[in-house]
Design an enzyme around this catalytic site. Structure first.
Site, PDB file in Angstrom:
ATOM      1  N   ASP A  33      10.647 -16.720 -10.695  1.00 18.62           N
ATOM      2  CA  ASP A  33      11.715 -15.731 -10.862  1.00 18.62           C
ATOM      3  C   ASP A  33      12.365 -15.875 -12.236  1.00 18.62           C
ATOM      4  O   ASP A  33      12.440 -16.981 -12.782  1.00 18.62           O
ATOM      5  CB  ASP A  33      12.764 -15.939  -9.744  1.00 18.62           C
ATOM      6  CG  ASP A  33      13.727 -14.774  -9.656  1.00 18.62           C
ATOM      7  OD1 ASP A  33      13.431 -13.692 -10.206  1.00 18.62           O
ATOM      8  OD2 ASP A  33      14.802 -14.938  -9.037  1.00 18.62           O
ATOM      9  N   GLY A  34      12.837 -14.755 -12.754  1.00 17.69           N
ATOM     10  CA  GLY A  34      13.642 -14.789 -13.979  1.00 17.69           C
ATOM     11  C   GLY A  34      12.918 -14.321 -15.235  1.00 17.69           C
ATOM     12  O   GLY A  34      13.437 -14.490 -16.336  1.00 17.69           O
ATOM     13  N   ASN A  35      11.746 -13.721 -15.085  1.00 10.84           N
ATOM     14  CA  ASN A  35      11.028 -13.229 -16.276  1.00 10.84           C
ATOM     15  C   ASN A  35      11.878 -12.204 -17.046  1.00 10.84           C
ATOM     16  O   ASN A  35      11.964 -12.243 -18.270  1.00 10.84           O
ATOM     17  CB  ASN A  35       9.717 -12.521 -15.867  1.00 10.84           C
ATOM     18  CG  ASN A  35       8.696 -13.470 -15.283  1.00 10.84           C
ATOM     19  OD1 ASN A  35       8.922 -14.678 -15.241  1.00 10.84           O
ATOM     20  ND2 ASN A  35       7.575 -12.934 -14.847  1.00 10.84           N
ATOM     21  N   GLY A  36      12.487 -11.289 -16.279  1.00 12.71           N
ATOM     22  CA  GLY A  36      13.273 -10.217 -16.898  1.00 12.71           C
ATOM     23  C   GLY A  36      14.497 -10.770 -17.611  1.00 12.71           C
ATOM     24  O   GLY A  36      14.763 -10.442 -18.776  1.00 12.71           O
ATOM     25  N   ARG A  37      15.234 -11.645 -16.924  1.00  9.26           N
ATOM     26  CA  ARG A  37      16.457 -12.192 -17.531  1.00  9.26           C
ATOM     27  C   ARG A  37      16.142 -13.036 -18.766  1.00  9.26           C
ATOM     28  O   ARG A  37      16.844 -12.991 -19.768  1.00  9.26           O
ATOM     29  CB  ARG A  37      17.232 -13.029 -16.502  1.00  9.26           C
ATOM     30  CG  ARG A  37      18.122 -12.178 -15.599  1.00  9.26           C
ATOM     31  CD  ARG A  37      18.553 -12.922 -14.378  1.00  9.26           C
ATOM     32  NE  ARG A  37      17.434 -13.094 -13.462  1.00  9.26           N
ATOM     33  CZ  ARG A  37      17.426 -13.952 -12.444  1.00  9.26           C
ATOM     34  NH1 ARG A  37      18.468 -14.732 -12.252  1.00  9.26           N
ATOM     35  NH2 ARG A  37      16.386 -14.024 -11.642  1.00  9.26           N
ATOM     36  N   HIS A  50       7.278 -11.066 -18.673  1.00  6.91           N
ATOM     37  CA  HIS A  50       6.157 -11.243 -17.746  1.00  6.91           C
ATOM     38  C   HIS A  50       4.973 -11.887 -18.468  1.00  6.91           C
ATOM     39  O   HIS A  50       4.292 -12.747 -17.918  1.00  6.91           O
ATOM     40  CB  HIS A  50       5.746  -9.905 -17.132  1.00  6.91           C
ATOM     41  CG  HIS A  50       6.807  -9.314 -16.236  1.00  6.91           C
ATOM     42  ND1 HIS A  50       7.455 -10.050 -15.268  1.00  6.91           N
ATOM     43  CD2 HIS A  50       7.345  -8.069 -16.174  1.00  6.91           C
ATOM     44  CE1 HIS A  50       8.334  -9.269 -14.638  1.00  6.91           C
ATOM     45  NE2 HIS A  50       8.298  -8.074 -15.184  1.00  6.91           N
ATOM     46  N   TRP A  82       6.974  -3.217  -5.201  1.00 11.80           N
ATOM     47  CA  TRP A  82       6.470  -1.854  -5.429  1.00 11.80           C
ATOM     48  C   TRP A  82       7.613  -0.884  -5.699  1.00 11.80           C
ATOM     49  O   TRP A  82       7.404   0.217  -6.216  1.00 11.80           O
ATOM     50  CB  TRP A  82       5.669  -1.360  -4.215  1.00 11.80           C
ATOM     51  CG  TRP A  82       4.345  -2.030  -4.028  1.00 11.80           C
ATOM     52  CD1 TRP A  82       4.004  -2.859  -3.009  1.00 11.80           C
ATOM     53  CD2 TRP A  82       3.172  -1.925  -4.858  1.00 11.80           C
ATOM     54  NE1 TRP A  82       2.705  -3.294  -3.151  1.00 11.80           N
ATOM     55  CE2 TRP A  82       2.167  -2.729  -4.277  1.00 11.80           C
ATOM     56  CE3 TRP A  82       2.869  -1.240  -6.042  1.00 11.80           C
ATOM     57  CZ2 TRP A  82       0.889  -2.868  -4.837  1.00 11.80           C
ATOM     58  CZ3 TRP A  82       1.602  -1.373  -6.592  1.00 11.80           C
ATOM     59  CH2 TRP A  82       0.631  -2.175  -5.991  1.00 11.80           C
ATOM     60  N   ARG A  84       9.958  -1.279  -7.796  1.00 12.43           N
ATOM     61  CA  ARG A  84      10.381  -1.316  -9.208  1.00 12.43           C
ATOM     62  C   ARG A  84       9.918  -0.057  -9.931  1.00 12.43           C
ATOM     63  O   ARG A  84       9.002   0.634  -9.451  1.00 12.43           O
ATOM     64  CB  ARG A  84       9.789  -2.553  -9.891  1.00 12.43           C
ATOM     65  CG  ARG A  84      10.410  -3.819  -9.382  1.00 12.43           C
ATOM     66  CD  ARG A  84      10.024  -5.021 -10.209  1.00 12.43           C
ATOM     67  NE  ARG A  84      10.746  -6.179  -9.693  1.00 12.43           N
ATOM     68  CZ  ARG A  84      10.913  -7.313 -10.334  1.00 12.43           C
ATOM     69  NH1 ARG A  84      10.409  -7.471 -11.544  1.00 12.43           N
ATOM     70  NH2 ARG A  84      11.578  -8.308  -9.794  1.00 12.43           N
ATOM     71  N   LEU A 144      -8.287 -27.906  -6.609  1.00 11.80           N
ATOM     72  CA  LEU A 144      -7.065 -27.187  -6.234  1.00 11.80           C
ATOM     73  C   LEU A 144      -7.373 -25.842  -5.563  1.00 11.80           C
ATOM     74  O   LEU A 144      -8.202 -25.084  -6.054  1.00 11.80           O
ATOM     75  CB  LEU A 144      -6.237 -26.923  -7.502  1.00 11.80           C
ATOM     76  CG  LEU A 144      -5.005 -26.030  -7.338  1.00 11.80           C
ATOM     77  CD1 LEU A 144      -3.912 -26.764  -6.553  1.00 11.80           C
ATOM     78  CD2 LEU A 144      -4.469 -25.589  -8.695  1.00 11.80           C
ATOM     79  N   GLU A 220      10.743 -28.495   1.930  1.00 12.55           N
ATOM     80  CA  GLU A 220      11.860 -28.889   1.077  1.00 12.55           C
ATOM     81  C   GLU A 220      11.977 -27.820  -0.008  1.00 12.55           C
ATOM     82  O   GLU A 220      10.966 -27.369  -0.548  1.00 12.55           O
ATOM     83  CB  GLU A 220      11.589 -30.255   0.435  1.00 12.55           C
ATOM     84  CG  GLU A 220      11.495 -31.389   1.435  1.00 12.55           C
ATOM     85  CD  GLU A 220      12.794 -31.623   2.204  1.00 12.55           C
ATOM     86  OE1 GLU A 220      13.878 -31.407   1.617  1.00 12.55           O
ATOM     87  OE2 GLU A 220      12.720 -31.987   3.391  1.00 12.55           O
TER      88      GLU A 220
HETATM   89  C1  FPP Z   1       9.999 -12.428 -11.304  1.00 13.51           C
HETATM   90  O1  FPP Z   1      10.745 -12.150 -12.443  1.00 13.51           O
HETATM   91  C2  FPP Z   1       8.597 -12.342 -11.562  1.00 13.51           C
HETATM   92  C3  FPP Z   1       7.747 -11.408 -11.038  1.00 13.51           C
HETATM   93  C4  FPP Z   1       8.167 -10.321 -10.136  1.00 13.51           C
HETATM   94  C5  FPP Z   1       6.338 -11.370 -11.374  1.00 13.51           C
HETATM   95  C6  FPP Z   1       5.685 -12.695 -11.608  1.00 13.51           C
HETATM   96  C7  FPP Z   1       4.513 -12.424 -12.430  1.00 13.51           C
HETATM   97  C8  FPP Z   1       4.044 -13.210 -13.419  1.00 13.51           C
HETATM   98  C9  FPP Z   1       4.571 -14.516 -13.767  1.00 13.51           C
HETATM   99  C10 FPP Z   1       2.896 -12.744 -14.231  1.00 13.51           C
HETATM  100  C11 FPP Z   1       1.635 -12.463 -13.478  1.00 13.51           C
HETATM  101  C12 FPP Z   1       1.256 -13.545 -12.551  1.00 13.51           C
HETATM  102  C13 FPP Z   1      -0.002 -13.968 -12.345  1.00 13.51           C
HETATM  103  C14 FPP Z   1      -0.282 -14.983 -11.322  1.00 13.51           C
HETATM  104  C15 FPP Z   1      -1.114 -13.460 -13.131  1.00 13.51           C
HETATM  105  P1  FPP Z   1      11.723 -10.882 -12.399  1.00 13.51           P
HETATM  106  O2  FPP Z   1      11.039  -9.750 -13.060  1.00 13.51           O
HETATM  107  O3  FPP Z   1      12.156 -10.636 -11.001  1.00 13.51           O
HETATM  108  O4  FPP Z   1      12.900 -11.420 -13.277  1.00 13.51           O
HETATM  109  P2  FPP Z   1      14.456 -11.010 -13.144  1.00 13.51           P
HETATM  110  O5  FPP Z   1      14.915 -11.390 -11.765  1.00 13.51           O
HETATM  111  O6  FPP Z   1      15.102 -11.834 -14.221  1.00 13.51           O
HETATM  112  O7  FPP Z   1      14.535  -9.531 -13.397  1.00 13.51           O
END
Ligand code: FPP
Length: 272
Positions: A33-37, A50, A82, A84, A144, A220
């Site tokens: 989580d947190g790619n966008g932020r 992302h 979906w 989004r 793995l 955990e």
């Molecule tokens: C959450 O960040 C992340 C996702 C919804 C997507 C995760 C995808 C990847 C890391 C890339 C593709 C993955 C693979 C396995 C190829 P968010 O967009 O919800 O961030 P935010 O809460 O800050 O907006």
């Protein structure tokens, strides 16, 4: 690229220390989580967030395999995602396609077995094909097990299992009295996996967001304040050390645990 011969000596030493000192999880689940932020805070687009998230996926998959942890499940796209904006869904699908095309040879060369959970039929056909090919290619690997949760939701999988059980009852294959926790688990898409010992969520949020709801009954949970694009192997090590210090009682009391390890719940699932 061989992940074992290329490993830096200092990192190998760190891993050896962890392996010597820690009780290791068999299955780690990660809510990325947190790619966008992360992107917004760095003045970048969400797409860049992302993309950078894929670098974290690479490092964490490698480190998990190098540590000899048998199962890693990554929550890459939820059923709810979906909803989004379609442009962002498109970006995520393109990145998934890119990852499957680019990484599969390396995953295979490093003995990784790929699996997926989720409503795979709702993904674009092109991605479904890549995914099935990758799963087929790596099916005999013994290292793995990397499971990608794609178009996944825990409630969806539970409802699907209930429907399948209802069909089997109607056909006379089982009777309601036969349904135990183990039987129910065997209808879930996660049936080949042990329950996750450790669930990591990044970006400081404290929720499961529909991830492995049934399977996480005794997991955990470790929350990292880092955003996913900045979460790297050092952070994974910190999470494992923290996990190793936890007392997992599975409903019992402390003094019982010294006599009864490994506990029965863990045993039941890992014997599958
Ligand atoms: C959450 O960040 C992340 C996702 C919804 C997507 C995760 C995808 C990847 C890391 C890339 C593709 C993955 C693979 C396995 C190829 P968010 O967009 O919800 O961030 P935010 O809460 O800050 O907006």
């Amino acid at each position: 690229m061989n992940w074992y011969s290329e490993q830096e000596f200092s990192d190998l030493k760190k891993q050896q220390e962890i392996l010597a000192k820690c009780r290791m999880p068999k299955h780690i689940g990660i809510i990325m989580d947190g790619n966008g932020r992360w992107a917004i805070e760095h003045g970048l687009t969400r797409t860049e967030g992302h993309k950078q998230g894929i670098e974290s996926v690479r490092d964490i998959v490698k480190a998990t395999a190098q540590l000899g942890i048998p199962y890693l499940t990554l929550y890459a796209f939820s059923l709810e995602n979906w909803k989004r904006p379609s442009s962002e869904v498109g970006v995520l699908m393109n990145l998934l396609e890119y990852y499957l095309k680019k990484e599969i040879k390396e995953l295979n060369a490093n003995n990784v077995r790929l699996l997926s959970i989720g409503k795979i039929s709702s993904l674009p056909k092109k991605i479904q094909r890549l995914l099935f090919d990758a799963i087929e290619l790596t099916s005999k690997n013994t290292g793995l097990t990397l499971t990608l949760a794609l178009s996944y939701s825990g409630r969806w999988d539970i409802v699907r299992a209930v429907q399948m059980i209802a069909h089997d009852i109607r056909r006379g294959n089982i009777s309601p009295e036969d349904i135990t926790e183990e039987v129910f688990s065997s209808y879930l898409q996660t049936a080949p996996l042990p329950d996750p010992d450790l669930i990591i969520r990044t970006s400081g949020e404290m929720r499961l967001s529909n991830f492995l709801l049934w399977e996480s009954a005794y997991s955990e949970i470790y929350i990292s304040n880092k955003y996913w694009p900045e979460f790297r192997r050092e952070d994974l090590y910190t999470a494992i050390i923290d996990y190793s210090g936890r007392e997992r009682r599975f409903g019992r009391i402390s003094s019982q645990l010294k006599q009864e390890i490994p506990n029965h719940l863990e045993k039941v699932k890992t014997e599958k």
